[in-house]
Design an enzyme around this catalytic site. Structure first.
Site, PDB file in Angstrom:
ATOM      1  N   HIS A  72      -2.056   3.838   4.438  1.00 35.97           N
ATOM      2  CA  HIS A  72      -1.517   5.020   4.049  1.00 35.97           C
ATOM      3  C   HIS A  72      -0.237   4.899   3.315  1.00 35.97           C
ATOM      4  O   HIS A  72       0.661   4.097   3.565  1.00 35.97           O
ATOM      5  CB  HIS A  72      -1.432   5.992   5.327  1.00 35.97           C
ATOM      6  CG  HIS A  72      -1.646   7.481   5.118  1.00 35.97           C
ATOM      7  ND1 HIS A  72      -0.213   7.975   4.720  1.00 35.97           N
ATOM      8  CD2 HIS A  72      -2.272   8.342   4.935  1.00 35.97           C
ATOM      9  CE1 HIS A  72      -0.425   9.411   4.744  1.00 35.97           C
ATOM     10  NE2 HIS A  72      -1.631   9.539   4.690  1.00 35.97           N
TER      11      HIS A  72
ATOM     12  N   ASP B  59      -9.532   9.649   7.153  1.00 27.87           N
ATOM     13  CA  ASP B  59     -10.750   9.352   6.357  1.00 27.87           C
ATOM     14  C   ASP B  59     -11.917   8.137   7.086  1.00 27.87           C
ATOM     15  O   ASP B  59     -13.000   8.250   6.841  1.00 27.87           O
ATOM     16  CB  ASP B  59     -10.620   9.036   4.941  1.00 27.87           C
ATOM     17  CG  ASP B  59     -10.030  10.190   4.311  1.00 27.87           C
ATOM     18  OD1 ASP B  59      -8.971   9.862   3.532  1.00 27.87           O
ATOM     19  OD2 ASP B  59     -10.327  11.234   4.441  1.00 27.87           O
TER      20      ASP B  59
HETATM   21  C1  SDX Z   1      -5.570  10.363   2.056  1.00 30.17           C
HETATM   22  O1  SDX Z   1      -0.680  11.019   1.193  1.00 30.17           O
HETATM   23  C2  SDX Z   1      -1.458  11.541   2.006  1.00 30.17           C
HETATM   24  O2  SDX Z   1      -0.987  12.128   2.889  1.00 30.17           O
HETATM   25  C3  SDX Z   1      -3.012  11.644   1.965  1.00 30.17           C
HETATM   26  C4  SDX Z   1      -3.841  12.189   3.037  1.00 30.17           C
HETATM   27  C5  SDX Z   1      -3.659  13.667   3.125  1.00 30.17           C
HETATM   28  O3  SDX Z   1      -3.984  14.011   4.304  1.00 30.17           O
HETATM   29  O4  SDX Z   1      -3.501  14.251   2.189  1.00 30.17           O
HETATM   30  O5  SDX Z   1      -3.482  11.485   4.145  1.00 30.17           O
HETATM   31  C6  SDX Z   1      -5.375  11.818   2.835  1.00 30.17           C
HETATM   32  O6  SDX Z   1      -5.639  10.405   1.048  1.00 30.17           O
HETATM   33  C7  SDX Z   1      -5.757   9.109   3.205  1.00 30.17           C
HETATM   34  C8  SDX Z   1      -5.643   7.730   2.278  1.00 30.17           C
HETATM   35  C9  SDX Z   1      -7.255   7.758   1.869  1.00 30.17           C
HETATM   36  N1  SDX Z   1      -7.497   6.603   0.910  1.00 30.17           N
HETATM   37  C10 SDX Z   1      -7.901   5.422   1.396  1.00 30.17           C
HETATM   38  O7  SDX Z   1      -8.411   5.397   2.693  1.00 30.17           O
HETATM   39  C11 SDX Z   1      -8.234   4.484   0.259  1.00 30.17           C
HETATM   40  C12 SDX Z   1      -7.868   2.899   0.765  1.00 30.17           C
HETATM   41  N2  SDX Z   1      -6.403   2.943   0.910  1.00 30.17           N
HETATM   42  C13 SDX Z   1      -5.472   2.658  -0.015  1.00 30.17           C
HETATM   43  O8  SDX Z   1      -6.135   2.512  -1.447  1.00 30.17           O
HETATM   44  C14 SDX Z   1      -4.120   2.720   0.266  1.00 30.17           C
HETATM   45  O9  SDX Z   1      -3.875   2.267   1.379  1.00 30.17           O
HETATM   46  C15 SDX Z   1      -3.312   3.941  -0.186  1.00 30.17           C
HETATM   47  C16 SDX Z   1      -3.542   4.092  -1.891  1.00 30.17           C
HETATM   48  C17 SDX Z   1      -3.922   5.133   0.581  1.00 30.17           C
HETATM   49  C18 SDX Z   1      -1.848   3.554   0.135  1.00 30.17           C
HETATM   50  O10 SDX Z   1      -1.457   2.668  -0.629  1.00 30.17           O
HETATM   51  P1  SDX Z   1       0.073   2.141  -0.540  1.00 30.17           P
HETATM   52  O11 SDX Z   1       0.630   2.319   0.750  1.00 30.17           O
HETATM   53  O12 SDX Z   1       0.680   3.434  -1.540  1.00 30.17           O
HETATM   54  O13 SDX Z   1       0.491   1.283  -1.310  1.00 30.17           O
HETATM   55  P2  SDX Z   1      -0.527   0.088  -2.407  1.00 30.17           P
HETATM   56  O14 SDX Z   1      -1.580   0.728  -2.764  1.00 30.17           O
HETATM   57  O15 SDX Z   1       0.655  -0.443  -3.181  1.00 30.17           O
HETATM   58  O16 SDX Z   1      -0.954  -1.146  -1.207  1.00 30.17           O
HETATM   59  C19 SDX Z   1       0.281  -2.019  -0.623  1.00 30.17           C
HETATM   60  C20 SDX Z   1      -0.281  -3.293  -0.240  1.00 30.17           C
HETATM   61  C21 SDX Z   1      -0.802  -3.911  -1.539  1.00 30.17           C
HETATM   62  O17 SDX Z   1      -1.140  -5.328  -1.005  1.00 30.17           O
HETATM   63  P3  SDX Z   1       0.100  -6.160  -1.803  1.00 30.17           P
HETATM   64  O18 SDX Z   1      -0.121  -6.169  -3.296  1.00 30.17           O
HETATM   65  O19 SDX Z   1       1.291  -5.659  -1.436  1.00 30.17           O
HETATM   66  O20 SDX Z   1      -0.151  -7.716  -1.380  1.00 30.17           O
HETATM   67  O21 SDX Z   1      -1.196  -3.096   0.865  1.00 30.17           O
HETATM   68  C22 SDX Z   1      -2.633  -3.506   0.098  1.00 30.17           C
HETATM   69  C23 SDX Z   1      -2.536  -3.457  -1.281  1.00 30.17           C
HETATM   70  O22 SDX Z   1      -3.371  -4.158  -1.979  1.00 30.17           O
HETATM   71  N3  SDX Z   1      -3.541  -2.297   0.800  1.00 30.17           N
HETATM   72  C24 SDX Z   1      -4.746  -2.624   1.132  1.00 30.17           C
HETATM   73  C25 SDX Z   1      -5.301  -1.647   1.443  1.00 30.17           C
HETATM   74  N4  SDX Z   1      -4.466  -0.234   1.333  1.00 30.17           N
HETATM   75  C26 SDX Z   1      -3.214  -1.067   0.807  1.00 30.17           C
HETATM   76  N5  SDX Z   1      -5.525  -3.938   1.168  1.00 30.17           N
HETATM   77  C27 SDX Z   1      -6.698  -3.585   1.597  1.00 30.17           C
HETATM   78  N6  SDX Z   1      -7.433  -2.494   1.934  1.00 30.17           N
HETATM   79  C28 SDX Z   1      -6.679  -1.310   1.805  1.00 30.17           C
HETATM   80  N7  SDX Z   1      -7.350  -0.022   2.068  1.00 30.17           N
END
Ligand code: SDX
Length: 426
Positions: A304, A361
């Site tokens: 998140h 989710d």
């Molecule tokens: C919602 O913003 C809100 O409040 C949203 C929400 C709402 O109520 O409105 O809460 C609803 O959208 C929840 C999120 C739903 N999305 C997912 O579940 C999709 C999977 N999650 C990711 O794509 C990710 O966690 C995000 C996009 C949700 C958040 O990513 P960040 O924290 O902005 O940062 P990032 O994408 O740059 O990730 C940081 C690191 C990276 O690794 P490094 O390159 O630093 O080594 O964490 C890793 C990413 O690769 N990472 C994951 C991961 N999520 C982040 N690795 C594997 N699986 C994951 N799910």
């Protein structure tokens, strides 16, 4: 003495005010940064930048705290129905009995959709994604209600109209996509009971309203009702900042929510769990793939932008799974896979180091499956829950004396100036 910070650039000191929120969080007011220093900030995704002051929702990403207008999400989910929470988000406090009755009557009176809109629905290809239909139809809804919202009364009617009709339209799009006659809302059903009935009632098998399902849907939508400046809410605010009408702003918010990294994740989680199940249920393999930088696969429903601990909504949603599955008198193999996946991920150093926990989710799709909601409608269910939050933020922006047209800057990294060479000399 007002708190300030000092930035030193090329030996020159620049002071900027510090703003302190009601929970003690600090922000550097950089509205004069470019004018004073010529510098801008660089913050892709604005994860470190506040776009506004807001009194609607408070989140603490470290402690896993979520409050709507000061009320903890756990308290609201346990003790309030969705209509009470809509009132809370829009008006700043929970309704008393007479206020609740009044808005319930308004929601009932504005629950029908203009008959001409059925023709729009019928002309979408049957396989259309319901999020695309919903976004289009919310924009189209304005054509039937072009009146300006110049009084408190006109505002409230528009807000109630949207909260009631968008729910009706969502059920309509599902019915029409299946070639079924639409079911009209009933004055004797509550907001959530009406939605379930409009989705599932049938002339040959009347839909039986189960209190536990209505309670589960209320809780589901309470958990989704707002989440401060998330992607879709910021989109609603961005469109609103140009003074486009609320229908256009909400239509844009629905479009943003559609994305699999945002509201589309609830559908992506179930598709991911199905894949794992079909491939023998090897959750360890999925966790390894999610860690592999060369593999675009991510554990959907995990991680998140704000929560760096367990999403408080996911805890409540997880508990709801067992309850609704028991009432539906069914098991869901995906729940077992989800729980195994959570167990492996939460004990994996990569996920611990990256503070990756289940978000709202991760379990929501299991609840929706138990309620009989088809997977293509999952993100629509998120949108219906988020509607009052989007509307509250649009309203707060309109009333904000400090509001500005959204216009972020950039760091230009393209070609420096050059001259055109005539085509025959290129
Ligand atoms: C919602 O913003 C809100 O409040 C949203 C929400 C709402 O109520 O409105 O809460 C609803 O959208 C929840 C999120 C739903 N999305 C997912 O579940 C999709 C999977 N999650 C990711 O794509 C990710 O966690 C995000 C996009 C949700 C958040 O990513 P960040 O924290 O902005 O940062 P990032 O994408 O740059 O990730 C940081 C690191 C990276 O690794 P490094 O390159 O630093 O080594 O964490 C890793 C990413 O690769 N990472 C994951 C991961 N999520 C982040 N690795 C594997 N699986 C994951 N799910």
């Amino acid at each position: 003495m007002a708190e300030t910070v000092t930035i030193i650039i090329d030996g020159e000191k620049y002071e900027f005010p510090v703003i302190t929120g009601s929970e003690g969080e600090k922000a550097i007011d950089i509205r004069q940064l470019r004018a004073k220093t010529g510098y801008i900030t660089y913050d892709p995704g604005f994860g470190n930048s506040g776009s506004c002051k807001s009194a609607i929702t408070y989140m603490d990403g470290k402690k896993g705290v979520l409050r709507y207008r000061g009320y903890p999400i756990e308290d609201l989910a346990e003790n309030c129905c969705f209509v009470e929470v809509c009132y809370l988000l829009l008006n700043g406090d929970l309704p008393n009995r007479s206020e609740y009755q009044r808005v319930s009557v308004m929601l009932n009176d504005h629950s029908l959709v203009h008959e001409d809109m059925q023709i729009f629905f019928q002309n979408f290809p049957r396989s259309s994604n319901p999020m695309g239909i919903l976004s289009s139809m919310v924009n189209a809804l304005r054509s039937f209600y072009p009146e300006l919202m110049t009084t408190e009364e006109a505002m409230e009617i528009t807000f109630m109209r949207l909260i009631s009709k968008v729910r009706t339209m969502a059920a309509m799009s599902h019915r029409i996509s299946r070639g079924h006659k639409i079911v009209y809302p009933r004055p004797d059903y509550s907001y959530c009971a009406n939605f379930l009935n409009m989705m599932f009632d049938s002339p040959v098998r009347p839909y039986e309203i189960k209190k536990e399902f209505v309670d589960a849907l209320n809780m589901f939508w309470v958990l989704h009702a707002d989440h401060e400046q998330n992607c879709s809410t910021s989109t609603v605010r961005g469109v609103g900042s140009a003074r486009a009408n609320i229908y256009a702003a909400l239509s844009a918010g629905i479009a943003a929510l559609w994305g699999p990294l945002h509201g589309g994740a609830n559908r992506a989680v179930v598709e991911m769990l199905e894949d794992i199940r079909k491939n023998g249920g090897d959750v360890k393999k999925a966790v390894e793939r999610a860690k592999d930088k060369n593999d675009p696969f991510r554990l959907m429903g995990f991680g998140h932008s704000v929560y760096k601990t367990y999403d408080p909504r996911a805890k409540i949603m997880k508990k709801m799974c067992d309850k609704v599955l028991a009432v539906a008198n069914t098991q869901d193999p995906l729940l077992d896979i989800a729980m195994q996946l959570e167990e492996v991920a939460l004990n994996d150093d990569y996920f611990k180091d990256h503070n990756l926990y289940p978000n709202i989710d991760f379990y929501s799709g299991i609840v929706l499956r138990a309620l009989g909601i088809p997977v293509e409608m999952f993100t629509v269910m998120f949108a219906l829950g988020r509607l009052p939050g989007w509307i509250a933020h649009w309203r707060e922006l309109m009333d904000d004396p400090e509001k500005k047209l959204f216009r972020p800057r950039q760091v230009y990294v393209g070609e420096t100036e050059r001259r055109v060479i005539p085509i025959d000399e290129r």
